[in-house]
Design a protein around this motif. Structure first.
Motif, PDB file in Angstrom:
ATOM      1  N   ILE A   1      73.623   4.621  13.980  1.00  0.00           N
ATOM      2  CA  ILE A   1      73.636   3.879  14.864  1.00  0.00           C
ATOM      3  C   ILE A   1      74.610   4.808  15.764  1.00  0.00           C
ATOM      4  CG2 ILE A   1      75.024   1.934  16.328  1.00  0.00           C
ATOM      5  CD1 ILE A   1      74.385  -0.121  14.173  1.00  0.00           C
ATOM      6  N   ILE A   2      76.018   5.547  15.673  1.00  0.00           N
ATOM      7  CA  ILE A   2      76.651   5.880  16.553  1.00  0.00           C
ATOM      8  C   ILE A   2      76.357   7.400  16.657  1.00  0.00           C
ATOM      9  CG2 ILE A   2      79.204   7.687  16.925  1.00  0.00           C
ATOM     10  CD1 ILE A   2      80.261   4.767  14.759  1.00  0.00           C
ATOM     11  N   LEU A   3      75.757   7.998  15.683  1.00  0.00           N
ATOM     12  CA  LEU A   3      74.557   9.023  15.891  1.00  0.00           C
ATOM     13  C   LEU A   3      73.876   9.605  16.817  1.00  0.00           C
ATOM     14  CD1 LEU A   3      74.860  10.306  11.984  1.00  0.00           C
ATOM     15  CD2 LEU A   3      75.819  11.409  14.353  1.00  0.00           C
ATOM     16  N   SER A   4      73.004   8.071  16.189  1.00  0.00           N
ATOM     17  CA  SER A   4      71.179   7.864  17.148  1.00  0.00           C
ATOM     18  C   SER A   4      72.185   7.136  19.082  1.00  0.00           C
ATOM     19  CB  SER A   4      71.147   6.979  16.907  1.00  0.00           C
ATOM     20  OG  SER A   4      71.011   6.481  15.864  1.00  0.00           O
ATOM     21  N   SER A   5      72.709   7.110  19.400  1.00  0.00           N
ATOM     22  CA  SER A   5      73.579   6.906  20.472  1.00  0.00           C
ATOM     23  C   SER A   5      74.179   7.991  21.368  1.00  0.00           C
ATOM     24  CB  SER A   5      74.852   5.409  20.625  1.00  0.00           C
ATOM     25  OG  SER A   5      75.592   6.085  19.572  1.00  0.00           O
ATOM     26  N   LEU A   6      74.663   9.207  20.593  1.00  0.00           N
ATOM     27  CA  LEU A   6      74.628  10.387  21.003  1.00  0.00           C
ATOM     28  C   LEU A   6      74.458  11.011  21.123  1.00  0.00           C
ATOM     29  CD1 LEU A   6      78.233  10.328  18.407  1.00  0.00           C
ATOM     30  CD2 LEU A   6      78.004  10.133  20.851  1.00  0.00           C
ATOM     31  N   GLN A   7      72.783  11.114  20.317  1.00  0.00           N
ATOM     32  CA  GLN A   7      72.165  11.834  20.286  1.00  0.00           C
ATOM     33  C   GLN A   7      71.439  12.649  21.571  1.00  0.00           C
ATOM     34  OE1 GLN A   7      68.602  11.720  18.003  1.00  0.00           O
ATOM     35  NE2 GLN A   7      67.637  13.116  17.701  1.00  0.00           N
ATOM     36  N   PRO A   8      70.652  10.601  22.400  1.00  0.00           N
ATOM     37  CA  PRO A   8      69.903  11.338  23.799  1.00  0.00           C
ATOM     38  C   PRO A   8      71.948  12.402  24.643  1.00  0.00           C
ATOM     39  CG  PRO A   8      69.911   9.943  23.556  1.00  0.00           C
ATOM     40  CD  PRO A   8      70.692  10.185  21.839  1.00  0.00           C
ATOM     41  N   MET A   9      72.896  12.307  24.924  1.00  0.00           N
ATOM     42  CA  MET A   9      74.014  12.329  25.706  1.00  0.00           C
ATOM     43  C   MET A   9      73.932  13.902  24.429  1.00  0.00           C
ATOM     44  SD  MET A   9      76.996   9.746  24.878  1.00  0.00           S
ATOM     45  CE  MET A   9      78.220  11.127  25.954  1.00  0.00           C
ATOM     46  N   LEU A  10      73.782  14.561  23.203  1.00  0.00           N
ATOM     47  CA  LEU A  10      73.288  15.476  22.623  1.00  0.00           C
ATOM     48  C   LEU A  10      72.351  16.995  23.433  1.00  0.00           C
ATOM     49  CD1 LEU A  10      75.231  15.267  19.347  1.00  0.00           C
ATOM     50  CD2 LEU A  10      76.769  16.231  21.179  1.00  0.00           C
ATOM     51  N   GLN A  11      71.274  16.077  23.027  1.00  0.00           N
ATOM     52  CA  GLN A  11      70.416  16.978  23.893  1.00  0.00           C
ATOM     53  C   GLN A  11      70.109  17.067  25.329  1.00  0.00           C
ATOM     54  OE1 GLN A  11      67.360  13.603  22.772  1.00  0.00           O
ATOM     55  NE2 GLN A  11      66.773  15.150  21.010  1.00  0.00           N
TER      56      GLN A  11
ATOM     57  N   GLU B   1      63.854  11.128  35.962  1.00  0.00           N
ATOM     58  CA  GLU B   1      64.562  11.147  34.530  1.00  0.00           C
ATOM     59  C   GLU B   1      64.933  10.342  33.678  1.00  0.00           C
ATOM     60  OE1 GLU B   1      66.126  14.357  34.112  1.00  0.00           O
ATOM     61  OE2 GLU B   1      65.626  15.546  35.540  1.00  0.00           O
ATOM     62  N   ALA B   2      64.718  10.665  32.039  1.00  0.00           N
ATOM     63  CA  ALA B   2      65.273   9.189  31.238  1.00  0.00           C
ATOM     64  C   ALA B   2      66.232   8.975  31.270  1.00  0.00           C
ATOM     65  CB  ALA B   2      64.374   9.572  30.101  1.00  0.00           C
ATOM     66  N   LEU B   3      67.071   7.666  31.821  1.00  0.00           N
ATOM     67  CA  LEU B   3      68.403   7.370  31.589  1.00  0.00           C
ATOM     68  C   LEU B   3      68.944   7.128  30.058  1.00  0.00           C
ATOM     69  CD1 LEU B   3      69.235   5.544  34.911  1.00  0.00           C
ATOM     70  CD2 LEU B   3      69.286   7.048  34.775  1.00  0.00           C
ATOM     71  N   SER B   4      70.081   7.693  30.077  1.00  0.00           N
ATOM     72  CA  SER B   4      70.709   7.479  28.307  1.00  0.00           C
ATOM     73  C   SER B   4      69.159   6.746  26.975  1.00  0.00           C
ATOM     74  CB  SER B   4      71.451   5.796  28.542  1.00  0.00           C
ATOM     75  OG  SER B   4      71.843   5.476  27.058  1.00  0.00           O
ATOM     76  N   PHE B   5      69.968   5.986  26.705  1.00  0.00           N
ATOM     77  CA  PHE B   5      68.365   7.004  25.459  1.00  0.00           C
ATOM     78  C   PHE B   5      67.711   5.152  25.545  1.00  0.00           C
ATOM     79  CE2 PHE B   5      71.914   3.402  24.155  1.00  0.00           C
ATOM     80  CZ  PHE B   5      71.814   2.534  23.360  1.00  0.00           C
ATOM     81  N   LEU B   6      67.968   4.861  26.459  1.00  0.00           N
ATOM     82  CA  LEU B   6      67.079   3.276  26.609  1.00  0.00           C
ATOM     83  C   LEU B   6      65.783   3.989  27.297  1.00  0.00           C
ATOM     84  CD1 LEU B   6      69.291   0.324  27.962  1.00  0.00           C
ATOM     85  CD2 LEU B   6      68.547   0.807  25.800  1.00  0.00           C
ATOM     86  N   GLY B   7      65.523   4.827  27.971  1.00  0.00           N
ATOM     87  CA  GLY B   7      64.188   5.600  28.350  1.00  0.00           C
ATOM     88  C   GLY B   7      63.887   4.714  29.764  1.00  0.00           C
ATOM     89  N   PHE B   8      64.313   4.021  30.194  1.00  0.00           N
ATOM     90  CA  PHE B   8      64.378   4.156  31.850  1.00  0.00           C
ATOM     91  C   PHE B   8      63.908   4.981  32.805  1.00  0.00           C
ATOM     92  CE2 PHE B   8      66.823   0.343  30.335  1.00  0.00           C
ATOM     93  CZ  PHE B   8      65.843  -0.546  30.248  1.00  0.00           C
ATOM     94  N   PRO B   9      62.941   4.976  33.082  1.00  0.00           N
ATOM     95  CA  PRO B   9      62.475   6.030  34.269  1.00  0.00           C
ATOM     96  C   PRO B   9      63.044   5.781  35.826  1.00  0.00           C
ATOM     97  CG  PRO B   9      61.065   4.699  34.461  1.00  0.00           C
ATOM     98  CD  PRO B   9      61.647   4.421  33.687  1.00  0.00           C
ATOM     99  N   LEU B  10      64.509   7.147  36.372  1.00  0.00           N
ATOM    100  CA  LEU B  10      64.741   6.738  37.558  1.00  0.00           C
ATOM    101  C   LEU B  10      63.723   7.786  38.588  1.00  0.00           C
ATOM    102  CD1 LEU B  10      67.168   6.121  39.367  1.00  0.00           C
ATOM    103  CD2 LEU B  10      67.721   8.495  38.128  1.00  0.00           C
ATOM    104  N   ALA B  11      63.138   7.064  39.548  1.00  0.00           N
ATOM    105  CA  ALA B  11      62.753   7.820  40.799  1.00  0.00           C
ATOM    106  C   ALA B  11      63.378   9.099  41.707  1.00  0.00           C
ATOM    107  CB  ALA B  11      61.687   6.856  41.407  1.00  0.00           C
ATOM    108  N   ARG B  12      63.513   9.876  41.658  1.00  0.00           N
ATOM    109  CA  ARG B  12      64.053  10.743  42.242  1.00  0.00           C
ATOM    110  C   ARG B  12      63.509  11.317  43.636  1.00  0.00           C
ATOM    111  NH1 ARG B  12      67.942  13.338  40.307  1.00  0.00           N
ATOM    112  NH2 ARG B  12      69.019  14.135  41.769  1.00  0.00           N
TER     113      ARG B  12
END
Length: 277
Positions: free
Chosen positions: A11-21, A52-63
Motif C-alpha cells: 500500500i505504501i509503495l503504491s501510494s508513493l509510486q505516482p509521486m515518484l513518477q 493533469e492527473a491528480l495524485s493516484f486517484l486520477g482526477f483530471p484538472l482542466a488548465r
C-alpha cells in the motif's frame, strides 16, 4: 515478514509510486528545456495547459491561463537579463484576459528577441501572448484564434448585437448591463492588441488587425492557421525545433480506459518504393 506487513508495504509503495513518477517526469522536462536552451542560447519558458492527473486517484484538472501563470511567467522574465533571448513554448486554450495581457506586455518589453513556439494551438489569450513575440514559430498544422472577449458563456460582440437589433423597451436590465460591459471589454482588448502590434506593422494595419481579432469577426474557436496568420501580418515561421515536440510528449494527458488514438511512435520513411521504420 507476515502477510499484513507485506500488504502495508504494498500500500505504501503504491501510494508513493505516482509521486515518484511525477518527480521523474519533472526532471525529464527540465532536462529537455535545458537542452533547448543550450541549443538556442536562450531562456526557455513553457506554459503548457493540459489535463493533469491528480495524485493516484486520477482526477483530471482542466488548465487555463490564470493569475498564478502570469505571476510565474513575470518572475521568470524578471530573472532573465535584458540581452538573453526568451523562447516561450505555448500550448493553451486561453484563459483570463488580465493574466494574458500581463504576460504579453512583459514579453513585449523584454529587450532581447522573444520567440513564441506554438506546436499545436494557442487560442484566445494564448494568441494575445503570441502576438507580443518578435517571431511566432508554429507547426504547419498549428492554430491561433481570435481574442474577442467573452462574458461568461457569451461572446461580448454577440451581446452587443442583441442591443443593436432589439428595441430598447424589449431588453431587460441585465442584458443592458452586460452590453455596457461588453462594449468596454472589446474596446480594452482592441486597444491592447493595437499596443502590442504597433511596433511590428504600420499603425493603420495594427488597428485593422486589432479590429479583426477583437471585435467578433469570427466565432471564438475559429482556427487561424499559418497562412492566414501571415496574411494578417504576424511574423510567423514554421521552423519548429524537434526539442519542442519532445517536450510536449512529456506532458501526457491522463490515461483513459481505451485510447482514442493509437499509432506506432516511430518515424516512418519511404525509400525506393519501400516503407522503412
Amino acid at each position: 515478514m507476515d502477510f499484513f506487513s507485506l500488504l502495508w508495504l504494498f500500500i505504501i509503495l503504491s501510494s508513493l509510486q505516482p509521486m515518484l513518477q511525477q518527480r521523474i517526469l519533472m526532471m525529464q522536462r527540465i532536462n529537455k528545456m535545458r537542452e533547448l536552451e543550450r541549443k538556442r542560447n536562450s531562456r526557455v519558458i513553457a506554459m503548457i495547459h493540459r489535463q493533469e492527473a491528480l495524485s493516484f486517484l486520477g482526477f483530471p484538472l482542466a488548465r487555463y491561463i490564470n493569475i498564478d501563470d502570469s505571476e510565474q511567467v513575470l518572475r521568470a522574465i524578471k530573472l532573465t537579463d535584458d540581452d538573453v533571448p526568451i523562447d516561450f513554448i505555448l500550448h493553451t486554450p486561453g484563459g483570463l484576459v488580465l493574466a494574458a495581457e500581463q504576460i504579453a506586455m512583459a514579453l513585449k518589453k523584454h529587450k532581447a528577441k522573444v520567440t513564441v513556439f506554438v506546436p499545436h494551438y494557442a487560442m484566445s489569450g494564448g494568441t494575445l501572448i503570441a502576438m507580443a513575440a518578435d517571431e511566432i514559430v508554429m507547426d504547419e498544422n498549428a492554430v491561433l484564434g481570435p481574442v474577442d472577449p467573452q462574458l461568461g458563456q457569451f461572446p461580448a460582440a454577440s451581446i452587443l448585437k442583441v442591443v443593436e437589433e432589439k428595441p430598447i423597451a424589449e431588453i431587460d436590465d441585465q442584458t443592458l448591463i452586460m452590453a455596457d460591459v461588453s462594449r468596454k471589454a472589446i474596446q480594452q482588448v482592441t486597444r491592447t492588441v493595437e499596443t502590442i502590434l504597433k511596433d511590428k506593422m504600420p499603425p493603420e494595419r495594427a488597428a485593422e488587425v486589432a479590429r479583426i481579432m477583437a471585435t467578433g469577426t469570427w466565432t471564438h474557436d475559429y482556427p487561424i492557421m499559418v497562412d492566414e496568420a501571415r496574411e494578417l501580418g504576424l511574423p510567423v515561421s514554421t521552423e519548429m525545433p524537434q526539442e519542442v515536440y519532445e517536450l510536449m510528449a512529456l506532458y501526457p494527458q491522463p490515461q483513459q480506459q481505451r485510447p482514442s488514438v493509437q499509432y506506432i511512435p516511430a518515424p516512418y520513411e519511404r525509400r525506393n518504393g519501400a516503407q522503412t521504420r
